[in-house]
Design a protein around this motif. Sequence first.
Motif, PDB file in Angstrom:
ATOM      1  N   GLU A 270      44.873  32.750  39.989  1.00  0.00           N
ATOM      2  CA  GLU A 270      44.214  33.904  40.618  1.00  0.00           C
ATOM      3  C   GLU A 270      45.177  35.078  40.845  1.00  0.00           C
ATOM      4  O   GLU A 270      44.774  36.247  40.903  1.00  0.00           O
ATOM      5  CB  GLU A 270      43.643  33.444  41.975  1.00  0.00           C
ATOM      6  CG  GLU A 270      42.824  34.467  42.704  1.00  0.00           C
ATOM      7  CD  GLU A 270      42.473  33.996  44.119  1.00  0.00           C
ATOM      8  OE1 GLU A 270      43.204  33.158  44.679  1.00  0.00           O
ATOM      9  OE2 GLU A 270      41.478  34.499  44.647  1.00  0.00           O
TER      10      GLU A 270
ATOM     11  N   LEU B 265      45.147  38.476  39.080  1.00  0.00           N
ATOM     12  CA  LEU B 265      43.924  39.240  39.377  1.00  0.00           C
ATOM     13  C   LEU B 265      44.009  39.905  40.741  1.00  0.00           C
ATOM     14  O   LEU B 265      43.452  40.984  40.945  1.00  0.00           O
ATOM     15  CB  LEU B 265      42.699  38.313  39.320  1.00  0.00           C
ATOM     16  CG  LEU B 265      42.472  37.612  37.985  1.00  0.00           C
ATOM     17  CD1 LEU B 265      41.279  36.660  38.075  1.00  0.00           C
ATOM     18  CD2 LEU B 265      42.233  38.629  36.863  1.00  0.00           C
ATOM     19  N   LEU B 266      44.714  39.251  41.667  1.00  0.00           N
ATOM     20  CA  LEU B 266      44.915  39.862  42.986  1.00  0.00           C
ATOM     21  C   LEU B 266      45.770  41.118  42.858  1.00  0.00           C
ATOM     22  O   LEU B 266      45.502  42.130  43.502  1.00  0.00           O
ATOM     23  CB  LEU B 266      45.614  38.872  43.929  1.00  0.00           C
ATOM     24  CG  LEU B 266      44.738  37.773  44.517  1.00  0.00           C
ATOM     25  CD1 LEU B 266      45.598  36.682  45.137  1.00  0.00           C
ATOM     26  CD2 LEU B 266      43.789  38.337  45.553  1.00  0.00           C
TER      27      LEU B 266
ATOM     28  N   LYS C  41      43.725  43.813  41.826  1.00  0.00           N
ATOM     29  CA  LYS C  41      42.685  44.114  42.816  1.00  0.00           C
ATOM     30  C   LYS C  41      41.278  43.879  42.259  1.00  0.00           C
ATOM     31  O   LYS C  41      40.352  44.689  42.452  1.00  0.00           O
ATOM     32  CB  LYS C  41      42.816  45.532  43.344  1.00  0.00           C
ATOM     33  CG  LYS C  41      44.111  45.753  44.112  1.00  0.00           C
ATOM     34  CD  LYS C  41      44.259  47.167  44.565  1.00  0.00           C
ATOM     35  CE  LYS C  41      45.571  47.333  45.304  1.00  0.00           C
ATOM     36  NZ  LYS C  41      46.004  48.683  45.448  1.00  0.00           N
ATOM     37  N   VAL C  42      41.121  42.784  41.521  1.00  0.00           N
ATOM     38  CA  VAL C  42      39.797  42.419  40.993  1.00  0.00           C
ATOM     39  C   VAL C  42      38.945  41.898  42.157  1.00  0.00           C
ATOM     40  O   VAL C  42      39.439  41.114  42.970  1.00  0.00           O
ATOM     41  CB  VAL C  42      39.958  41.327  39.905  1.00  0.00           C
ATOM     42  CG1 VAL C  42      38.606  40.814  39.428  1.00  0.00           C
ATOM     43  CG2 VAL C  42      40.778  41.872  38.739  1.00  0.00           C
TER      44      VAL C  42
ATOM     45  N   GLU D 237      36.459  39.761  44.549  1.00  0.00           N
ATOM     46  CA  GLU D 237      36.547  38.313  44.746  1.00  0.00           C
ATOM     47  C   GLU D 237      35.625  37.503  43.832  1.00  0.00           C
ATOM     48  O   GLU D 237      36.060  36.524  43.209  1.00  0.00           O
ATOM     49  CB  GLU D 237      36.250  37.984  46.218  1.00  0.00           C
ATOM     50  CG  GLU D 237      36.596  36.545  46.553  1.00  0.00           C
ATOM     51  CD  GLU D 237      36.310  36.198  47.998  1.00  0.00           C
ATOM     52  OE1 GLU D 237      36.003  37.100  48.789  1.00  0.00           O
ATOM     53  OE2 GLU D 237      36.385  34.996  48.313  1.00  0.00           O
TER      54      GLU D 237
ATOM     55  N   GLU E  96      34.225  38.271  40.960  1.00  0.00           N
ATOM     56  CA  GLU E  96      34.667  38.366  39.558  1.00  0.00           C
ATOM     57  C   GLU E  96      35.951  37.562  39.360  1.00  0.00           C
ATOM     58  O   GLU E  96      36.122  36.872  38.339  1.00  0.00           O
ATOM     59  CB  GLU E  96      34.907  39.853  39.243  1.00  0.00           C
ATOM     60  CG  GLU E  96      35.138  40.128  37.772  1.00  0.00           C
ATOM     61  CD  GLU E  96      35.491  41.592  37.523  1.00  0.00           C
ATOM     62  OE1 GLU E  96      35.160  42.441  38.383  1.00  0.00           O
ATOM     63  OE2 GLU E  96      36.138  41.861  36.502  1.00  0.00           O
ATOM     64  N   ARG E  97      36.797  37.606  40.372  1.00  0.00           N
ATOM     65  CA  ARG E  97      38.079  36.896  40.314  1.00  0.00           C
ATOM     66  C   ARG E  97      37.849  35.394  40.190  1.00  0.00           C
ATOM     67  O   ARG E  97      38.427  34.723  39.353  1.00  0.00           O
ATOM     68  CB  ARG E  97      38.814  37.201  41.625  1.00  0.00           C
ATOM     69  CG  ARG E  97      40.297  37.236  41.525  1.00  0.00           C
ATOM     70  CD  ARG E  97      40.898  37.879  42.731  1.00  0.00           C
ATOM     71  NE  ARG E  97      40.627  37.205  43.972  1.00  0.00           N
ATOM     72  CZ  ARG E  97      40.365  37.820  45.118  1.00  0.00           C
ATOM     73  NH1 ARG E  97      40.319  39.131  45.170  1.00  0.00           N
ATOM     74  NH2 ARG E  97      40.136  37.125  46.214  1.00  0.00           N
ATOM     75  N   LYS E  98      36.944  34.925  41.040  1.00  0.00           N
ATOM     76  CA  LYS E  98      36.661  33.486  41.060  1.00  0.00           C
ATOM     77  C   LYS E  98      36.129  33.023  39.706  1.00  0.00           C
ATOM     78  O   LYS E  98      36.552  31.988  39.176  1.00  0.00           O
ATOM     79  CB  LYS E  98      35.639  33.201  42.167  1.00  0.00           C
ATOM     80  CG  LYS E  98      35.576  31.756  42.562  1.00  0.00           C
ATOM     81  CD  LYS E  98      34.728  31.581  43.801  1.00  0.00           C
ATOM     82  CE  LYS E  98      34.603  30.084  44.094  1.00  0.00           C
ATOM     83  NZ  LYS E  98      33.701  29.809  45.193  1.00  0.00           N
TER      84      LYS E  98
ATOM     85  N   LYS F 182      36.549  34.435  36.760  1.00  0.00           N
ATOM     86  CA  LYS F 182      37.577  34.510  35.714  1.00  0.00           C
ATOM     87  C   LYS F 182      38.567  33.359  35.831  1.00  0.00           C
ATOM     88  O   LYS F 182      39.011  32.811  34.814  1.00  0.00           O
ATOM     89  CB  LYS F 182      38.314  35.847  35.801  1.00  0.00           C
ATOM     90  CG  LYS F 182      37.502  37.003  35.243  1.00  0.00           C
ATOM     91  CD  LYS F 182      38.304  38.276  35.211  1.00  0.00           C
ATOM     92  CE  LYS F 182      37.556  39.336  34.400  1.00  0.00           C
ATOM     93  NZ  LYS F 182      38.215  40.621  34.373  1.00  0.00           N
ATOM     94  N   VAL F 183      38.912  33.002  37.053  1.00  0.00           N
ATOM     95  CA  VAL F 183      39.856  31.892  37.250  1.00  0.00           C
ATOM     96  C   VAL F 183      39.218  30.600  36.736  1.00  0.00           C
ATOM     97  O   VAL F 183      39.859  29.813  36.033  1.00  0.00           O
ATOM     98  CB  VAL F 183      40.256  31.752  38.742  1.00  0.00           C
ATOM     99  CG1 VAL F 183      41.113  30.512  38.958  1.00  0.00           C
ATOM    100  CG2 VAL F 183      41.013  32.982  39.210  1.00  0.00           C
TER     101      VAL F 183
ATOM    102  N   LYS G  64      43.367  37.344  32.933  1.00  0.00           N
ATOM    103  CA  LYS G  64      42.909  38.738  32.994  1.00  0.00           C
ATOM    104  C   LYS G  64      42.472  39.240  31.608  1.00  0.00           C
ATOM    105  O   LYS G  64      42.230  40.424  31.431  1.00  0.00           O
ATOM    106  CB  LYS G  64      44.016  39.617  33.573  1.00  0.00           C
ATOM    107  CG  LYS G  64      45.334  39.553  32.841  1.00  0.00           C
ATOM    108  CD  LYS G  64      46.453  40.183  33.641  1.00  0.00           C
ATOM    109  CE  LYS G  64      47.799  39.942  32.971  1.00  0.00           C
ATOM    110  NZ  LYS G  64      48.917  40.329  33.793  1.00  0.00           N
TER     111      LYS G  64
END
Lengths: 424, 228
Positions: free
Chosen positions: B107, B110-111, B114-115, B117, B119-121, B123-124, B160
């Motif tokens: 993750e 992505l942090l 600044k993706v 949350e 979308e971040r989850k 993608k991870v 990413k």
Amino acid sequence: MIMFLLKGLIRDKSRSLFPVLMVSTGVFLTVFLYGFMQGIFDDFVKVNAQFDTGHVKIMTHAYKELFDQMPNDLAILEAEEMLTQLQDTEKGMIWTPRIQFGGLLDIPDKNGETKSQGPVMGIGMDLLSSDSKEKEILNLEDGIVQGRMPQKKNEILISEEFAKKLGVKVGDAATLISSTMHSSMAMYNFRVSGIVRFGMTALDKSTIIADIRDVRVALDMRDAASEILGYSRDMIYDDDGMIKLAERFNKKFFIEDDEFSPIMLSLGEQRGLGEYINLGKSFSGIIISIFVIAMSIVLWNSGLLNGIRRYGEIGVRLAIGEAKGTLYRRMIYESIIIGIIGSSAGTMAGLLICYYLQHTGIDFGNMMQKSNVLIANVMRTRVTTTSYVIGFIPGVIASVIGTMFSGIGIYRRKTSQLFKELEV
Amino acid sequence: MGLIKIENMVKRYPMGKTEFTALKDINLSFERGEFCGLIGPSGSGKTTLLNIIGSLDVPSEGSATVLDRNIENLSHIEAARLRSKHMGFIFQTYNLLPVYTVFENVEFPLLIMKVPEDERKKKVMDALQWVGLMDKIKSRPAQLSGGESQRVAVARAIVKRPELVLADEPTANLDAKNSHNVLKMMVKLNKELKTTFIFATHDEKVIGYLRRKIHLIDGKVAKDEIVN
């Protein structure tokens, strides 16, 4: 991102626990020392105000010059008139006349012969008037260990140590041998109505307290007073306010060339107490500075060690695109979190011990057997509003400064070396 | 224009009072979706070239254009932004963050970007699915084998969806079986995501998977071969 950093901090004990412990220890000491010194300074000022200086004191110009010798021949005359005038013009103050005197106290046996004798320091004050505030100002009733307050003519209180030394009991007679304000010999008989513990070695050693009317008769000081003390009604000393009051009074009454003209001094202008007050005011700054420097150095070193331990992590973060400035700032955010957590813990611990010692105090009486300074034997801490926040200044600042110094290494990292460095 | 274009590039390093030339007259271009390697012995300049392509270093002469940006003209912050948005890195020794879980390690890039949350989850989870580590999302790096750790590093590099992944000796610490597993996975990602992979390696196992091999000797391109 903040949550991410927090998770890392919580899980990585060497990154959080040691710095938090370090900060909280320093903050604890800051809060405790501040409370302790605040208590000592406040007590010192309070005790001096109660027994000696008042919040303001009026004397004659000449008495002021020789006040250490208690020169009652230079006392204020027509004291009652001045008192009335003060009560009319300065209504925000409590005004009270006092006579300080010295001499010998002679204790006779049943045949009237001297049983014991010792040098005495006496204070004459208004103990018998119904509207007198002296008992409250000096908190005398709470200090009585035997007998009672003087309730009639010629009764005195005697300090506990002095009573022991002279073998005096409640109800015994005591003769004051001194000199009148006209320098002739004075002998006057009192009766001990109570034994009092002041809790201050300087007073407990050899003090008697008598009603000012009796002292005036004994020392032939009709309508005279060594000094007139003024106290603010809330009993809180306001240095600026008292200085202004003294200036106002002196402008009206003080004549430079007249040695018998009255002069008013604020507490801060007497016995060097002003320097103590200033020292007290600057003490918080001194404590904060010491702890900021000391903790910054320790946290800097801890930060350097962490920098070595986190070398790989920092390298990866730089490689995957975290800018050096961002990384540096995030480490400072971490240090602010550490600073706040450590400061909160340290402040809580510091306040707990301060509240406890504010209640119980520490008795230094045995260490002050020969003390002549007006200072309470039981020293107490004092918790003020500042006590709640003072620790956060060194706690957070030291944490941030330590990290700022140790984090400079981030800027020295060459990104071109990262692949090589991260091979290891 | 291709993904990367390098023209007449020279890289020198100061060495005492003289200079050491690590790369000499390099002219190369890379297209999107390549799976290629910089091959050569130690000191041949492959890591230096990888550094410049990855905007971790700048050329002394000539130019290197990566994703339409001239590397030599980028500020430190612009270079960091380029890496953050468009590149993934895989290191020889994984370099996972030890106090974070597998999920959190993946993750992290992505942090930085600044993706949001949700979308971040997603993608991870996608990245971990690609590398086959869905059952390890809560594990810490210390609980993983070498092969698993490198798969996490790969997931971190591709999460990413970068245009370019740069890997320096990615299999150096892996046994043969794990090396092949990781490489097969990278080939799959290259095909499915059209991500360009550039390796710096002298490992025969890696070389066997490359579709383009650029041989470097003493800082010069000795051979640039396409494998069909």
